[in-house]
Design a protein around this motif. Structure first.
Motif, PDB file in Angstrom:
ATOM      1  N   PHE A 217      42.978  36.642  10.567  1.00  0.00           N
ATOM      2  CA  PHE A 217      41.628  36.298  11.505  1.00  0.00           C
ATOM      3  C   PHE A 217      42.329  35.707  12.861  1.00  0.00           C
ATOM      4  CE2 PHE A 217      44.150  32.287   9.648  1.00  0.00           C
ATOM      5  CZ  PHE A 217      44.045  31.530  10.415  1.00  0.00           C
ATOM      6  N   LEU A 218      41.172  35.691  13.771  1.00  0.00           N
ATOM      7  CA  LEU A 218      41.301  35.512  15.209  1.00  0.00           C
ATOM      8  C   LEU A 218      41.257  34.010  15.489  1.00  0.00           C
ATOM      9  CD1 LEU A 218      39.695  38.505  16.582  1.00  0.00           C
ATOM     10  CD2 LEU A 218      41.816  38.291  16.253  1.00  0.00           C
ATOM     11  N   TRP A 219      42.159  33.581  16.017  1.00  0.00           N
ATOM     12  CA  TRP A 219      41.887  31.931  16.517  1.00  0.00           C
ATOM     13  C   TRP A 219      42.072  32.067  17.847  1.00  0.00           C
ATOM     14  CZ3 TRP A 219      46.749  27.940  16.618  1.00  0.00           C
ATOM     15  CH2 TRP A 219      46.004  26.829  17.010  1.00  0.00           C
ATOM     16  N   TYR A 220      40.814  31.263  18.419  1.00  0.00           N
ATOM     17  CA  TYR A 220      40.553  31.375  19.920  1.00  0.00           C
ATOM     18  C   TYR A 220      40.680  29.758  20.618  1.00  0.00           C
ATOM     19  CZ  TYR A 220      38.051  35.728  19.128  1.00  0.00           C
ATOM     20  OH  TYR A 220      37.424  36.994  18.829  1.00  0.00           O
ATOM     21  N   ARG A 221      41.581  29.802  21.407  1.00  0.00           N
ATOM     22  CA  ARG A 221      41.709  28.386  21.806  1.00  0.00           C
ATOM     23  C   ARG A 221      41.612  28.399  23.575  1.00  0.00           C
ATOM     24  NH1 ARG A 221      47.504  26.368  21.024  1.00  0.00           N
ATOM     25  NH2 ARG A 221      47.863  28.643  21.540  1.00  0.00           N
ATOM     26  N   LEU A 222      40.834  27.323  23.977  1.00  0.00           N
ATOM     27  CA  LEU A 222      40.867  27.159  25.334  1.00  0.00           C
ATOM     28  C   LEU A 222      42.136  26.199  25.602  1.00  0.00           C
ATOM     29  CD1 LEU A 222      37.074  25.966  25.932  1.00  0.00           C
ATOM     30  CD2 LEU A 222      38.164  28.166  26.619  1.00  0.00           C
ATOM     31  N   LEU A 223      42.680  26.895  26.629  1.00  0.00           N
ATOM     32  CA  LEU A 223      44.075  25.991  27.313  1.00  0.00           C
ATOM     33  C   LEU A 223      43.630  24.904  28.224  1.00  0.00           C
ATOM     34  CD1 LEU A 223      46.220  29.361  27.643  1.00  0.00           C
ATOM     35  CD2 LEU A 223      45.978  27.682  25.674  1.00  0.00           C
ATOM     36  N   ARG A 224      44.426  24.010  28.591  1.00  0.00           N
ATOM     37  CA  ARG A 224      44.179  23.224  29.445  1.00  0.00           C
ATOM     38  C   ARG A 224      42.855  22.341  29.618  1.00  0.00           C
ATOM     39  NH1 ARG A 224      44.666  23.950  35.006  1.00  0.00           N
ATOM     40  NH2 ARG A 224      43.677  25.976  35.045  1.00  0.00           N
ATOM     41  N   PRO A 225      42.702  21.488  29.050  1.00  0.00           N
ATOM     42  CA  PRO A 225      41.247  20.607  29.112  1.00  0.00           C
ATOM     43  C   PRO A 225      41.118  20.560  30.515  1.00  0.00           C
ATOM     44  CG  PRO A 225      42.614  19.618  27.425  1.00  0.00           C
ATOM     45  CD  PRO A 225      43.488  20.744  27.995  1.00  0.00           C
ATOM     46  N   LEU A 226      40.046  20.088  30.789  1.00  0.00           N
ATOM     47  CA  LEU A 226      39.498  20.153  32.406  1.00  0.00           C
ATOM     48  C   LEU A 226      39.137  18.464  32.475  1.00  0.00           C
ATOM     49  CD1 LEU A 226      38.089  23.614  32.828  1.00  0.00           C
ATOM     50  CD2 LEU A 226      40.271  22.901  33.572  1.00  0.00           C
ATOM     51  N   ALA A 227      39.786  18.136  33.796  1.00  0.00           N
ATOM     52  CA  ALA A 227      39.022  16.746  34.128  1.00  0.00           C
ATOM     53  C   ALA A 227      38.106  16.914  34.850  1.00  0.00           C
ATOM     54  CB  ALA A 227      40.129  16.198  35.050  1.00  0.00           C
ATOM     55  N   SER A 228      37.385  17.881  35.438  1.00  0.00           N
ATOM     56  CA  SER A 228      36.369  18.003  36.189  1.00  0.00           C
ATOM     57  C   SER A 228      35.053  18.449  35.233  1.00  0.00           C
ATOM     58  CB  SER A 228      36.542  18.873  37.133  1.00  0.00           C
ATOM     59  OG  SER A 228      36.864  20.363  36.558  1.00  0.00           O
ATOM     60  N   VAL A 229      35.269  18.314  33.948  1.00  0.00           N
ATOM     61  CA  VAL A 229      34.017  18.490  33.013  1.00  0.00           C
ATOM     62  C   VAL A 229      32.915  17.545  33.461  1.00  0.00           C
ATOM     63  CG1 VAL A 229      33.112  18.518  30.738  1.00  0.00           C
ATOM     64  CG2 VAL A 229      34.998  19.619  31.155  1.00  0.00           C
ATOM     65  N   GLN A 230      31.545  17.814  33.614  1.00  0.00           N
ATOM     66  CA  GLN A 230      30.400  17.027  34.279  1.00  0.00           C
ATOM     67  C   GLN A 230      29.762  16.437  32.822  1.00  0.00           C
ATOM     68  OE1 GLN A 230      27.754  18.465  37.106  1.00  0.00           O
ATOM     69  NE2 GLN A 230      29.192  18.875  38.502  1.00  0.00           N
ATOM     70  N   ASP A 231      29.524  17.455  32.047  1.00  0.00           N
ATOM     71  CA  ASP A 231      28.635  17.064  30.600  1.00  0.00           C
ATOM     72  C   ASP A 231      28.830  17.915  29.666  1.00  0.00           C
ATOM     73  OD1 ASP A 231      26.524  16.226  28.991  1.00  0.00           O
ATOM     74  OD2 ASP A 231      25.240  16.408  30.719  1.00  0.00           O
ATOM     75  N   THR A 232      29.239  17.481  28.445  1.00  0.00           N
ATOM     76  CA  THR A 232      29.258  18.482  27.224  1.00  0.00           C
ATOM     77  C   THR A 232      28.192  18.797  26.708  1.00  0.00           C
ATOM     78  OG1 THR A 232      29.975  16.236  25.903  1.00  0.00           O
ATOM     79  CG2 THR A 232      31.802  17.490  27.030  1.00  0.00           C
ATOM     80  N   THR A 233      27.310  18.085  26.883  1.00  0.00           N
ATOM     81  CA  THR A 233      25.751  18.317  26.211  1.00  0.00           C
ATOM     82  C   THR A 233      25.439  19.746  26.354  1.00  0.00           C
ATOM     83  OG1 THR A 233      25.055  16.241  26.813  1.00  0.00           O
ATOM     84  CG2 THR A 233      23.379  17.646  26.059  1.00  0.00           C
ATOM     85  N   GLY A 234      25.195  20.328  25.224  1.00  0.00           N
ATOM     86  CA  GLY A 234      24.767  21.702  25.160  1.00  0.00           C
ATOM     87  C   GLY A 234      25.741  22.762  25.076  1.00  0.00           C
ATOM     88  N   ALA A 235      26.976  22.329  25.246  1.00  0.00           N
ATOM     89  CA  ALA A 235      28.078  23.433  25.179  1.00  0.00           C
ATOM     90  C   ALA A 235      28.340  23.988  23.990  1.00  0.00           C
ATOM     91  CB  ALA A 235      29.484  22.789  25.451  1.00  0.00           C
ATOM     92  N   GLY A 236      28.250  23.294  22.872  1.00  0.00           N
ATOM     93  CA  GLY A 236      28.154  23.957  21.415  1.00  0.00           C
ATOM     94  C   GLY A 236      27.157  24.923  21.285  1.00  0.00           C
ATOM     95  N   ASP A 237      26.013  24.652  21.722  1.00  0.00           N
ATOM     96  CA  ASP A 237      24.702  25.357  21.663  1.00  0.00           C
ATOM     97  C   ASP A 237      24.862  26.494  22.525  1.00  0.00           C
ATOM     98  OD1 ASP A 237      23.524  23.806  19.952  1.00  0.00           O
ATOM     99  OD2 ASP A 237      22.391  22.597  21.561  1.00  0.00           O
ATOM    100  N   ALA A 238      25.532  26.581  23.654  1.00  0.00           N
ATOM    101  CA  ALA A 238      25.632  27.788  24.364  1.00  0.00           C
ATOM    102  C   ALA A 238      26.817  28.559  23.900  1.00  0.00           C
ATOM    103  CB  ALA A 238      26.099  27.140  25.888  1.00  0.00           C
ATOM    104  N   LEU A 239      27.774  27.948  23.225  1.00  0.00           N
ATOM    105  CA  LEU A 239      28.950  28.882  22.318  1.00  0.00           C
ATOM    106  C   LEU A 239      27.938  29.768  21.351  1.00  0.00           C
ATOM    107  CD1 LEU A 239      31.704  29.489  21.711  1.00  0.00           C
ATOM    108  CD2 LEU A 239      31.807  27.529  20.247  1.00  0.00           C
ATOM    109  N   LEU A 240      27.527  29.181  20.519  1.00  0.00           N
ATOM    110  CA  LEU A 240      26.848  29.888  19.360  1.00  0.00           C
ATOM    111  C   LEU A 240      25.721  30.820  20.083  1.00  0.00           C
ATOM    112  CD1 LEU A 240      26.304  26.906  16.698  1.00  0.00           C
ATOM    113  CD2 LEU A 240      27.918  28.834  16.754  1.00  0.00           C
ATOM    114  N   ALA A 241      24.887  30.145  21.111  1.00  0.00           N
ATOM    115  CA  ALA A 241      23.586  31.245  21.596  1.00  0.00           C
ATOM    116  C   ALA A 241      24.420  32.467  22.568  1.00  0.00           C
ATOM    117  CB  ALA A 241      22.631  30.642  22.387  1.00  0.00           C
ATOM    118  N   GLY A 242      25.419  32.405  23.083  1.00  0.00           N
ATOM    119  CA  GLY A 242      26.111  33.356  23.707  1.00  0.00           C
ATOM    120  C   GLY A 242      26.748  34.377  22.857  1.00  0.00           C
ATOM    121  N   THR A 243      27.439  33.821  21.867  1.00  0.00           N
ATOM    122  CA  THR A 243      28.259  34.670  20.699  1.00  0.00           C
ATOM    123  C   THR A 243      27.102  35.489  20.076  1.00  0.00           C
ATOM    124  OG1 THR A 243      29.975  33.075  20.611  1.00  0.00           O
ATOM    125  CG2 THR A 243      29.687  34.656  18.774  1.00  0.00           C
TER     126      THR A 243
END
Length: 133
Positions: free
Chosen positions: A55-81
């Motif tokens: 199986f494939l494991w996708y990981r984002l490296l380095r969390p970013l301190a400049s994130v403005q808002d996490t609202t909608g990111a999960g929806d964007a992940l699913l919709a974009g995929t």
């Protein structure tokens, strides 16, 4: 090409090798792109499962301190995929497109990044056909 993907599309090995995706450069000039979107760093690993499958494991490296808002990111992940997969991208590539959509969403106020449009998907397809995403 990648299994089940568009001809000439990058496979998972290319995605893993190109861990840093400069989102601002990829999407330069796209209407509604937030200013100063930092690079998205992704690591894709192929791991064995207990049943002998991989199986494939996708990981984002380095969390970013400049994130403005996490609202909608999960929806964007699913919709974009889902949208990229429905457009004929391999699942491997579609997940990375979803991650890119989620990544961009992190740098806007609110749930939807205005640049996430059909035109953006076409632009990514053009970029992917010329190089690797």
């Amino acid at each position: 090409g990648a299994r089940g993907g568009r001809p000439g599309a990058p496979g998972v090995a290319a995605l893993a090798a190109a861990a840093a995706h400069d989102v601002s450069a990829l999407l330069a000039g796209a209407p509604g792109l937030p200013e100063a979107v930092p690079p998205m760093e992704v690591k894709v690993e192929s791991l064995p499962s207990a049943q002998g499958r991989r199986f494939l494991w996708y990981r984002l490296l380095r969390p970013l301190a400049s994130v403005q808002d996490t609202t909608g990111a999960g929806d964007a992940l699913l919709a974009g995929t889902a949208r990229a997969f429905a457009a004929g991208w391999s699942l491997d590539e579609a997940v990375v497109v979803g991650m890119l959509c989620a990544h961009v969403t992190l740098f806007v106020d609110g749930a939807v990044a205005p640049c996430l449009t059909e035109a953006l998907l076409r632009r990514l397809q053009d970029i992917g056909a010329r190089s690797r995403l």
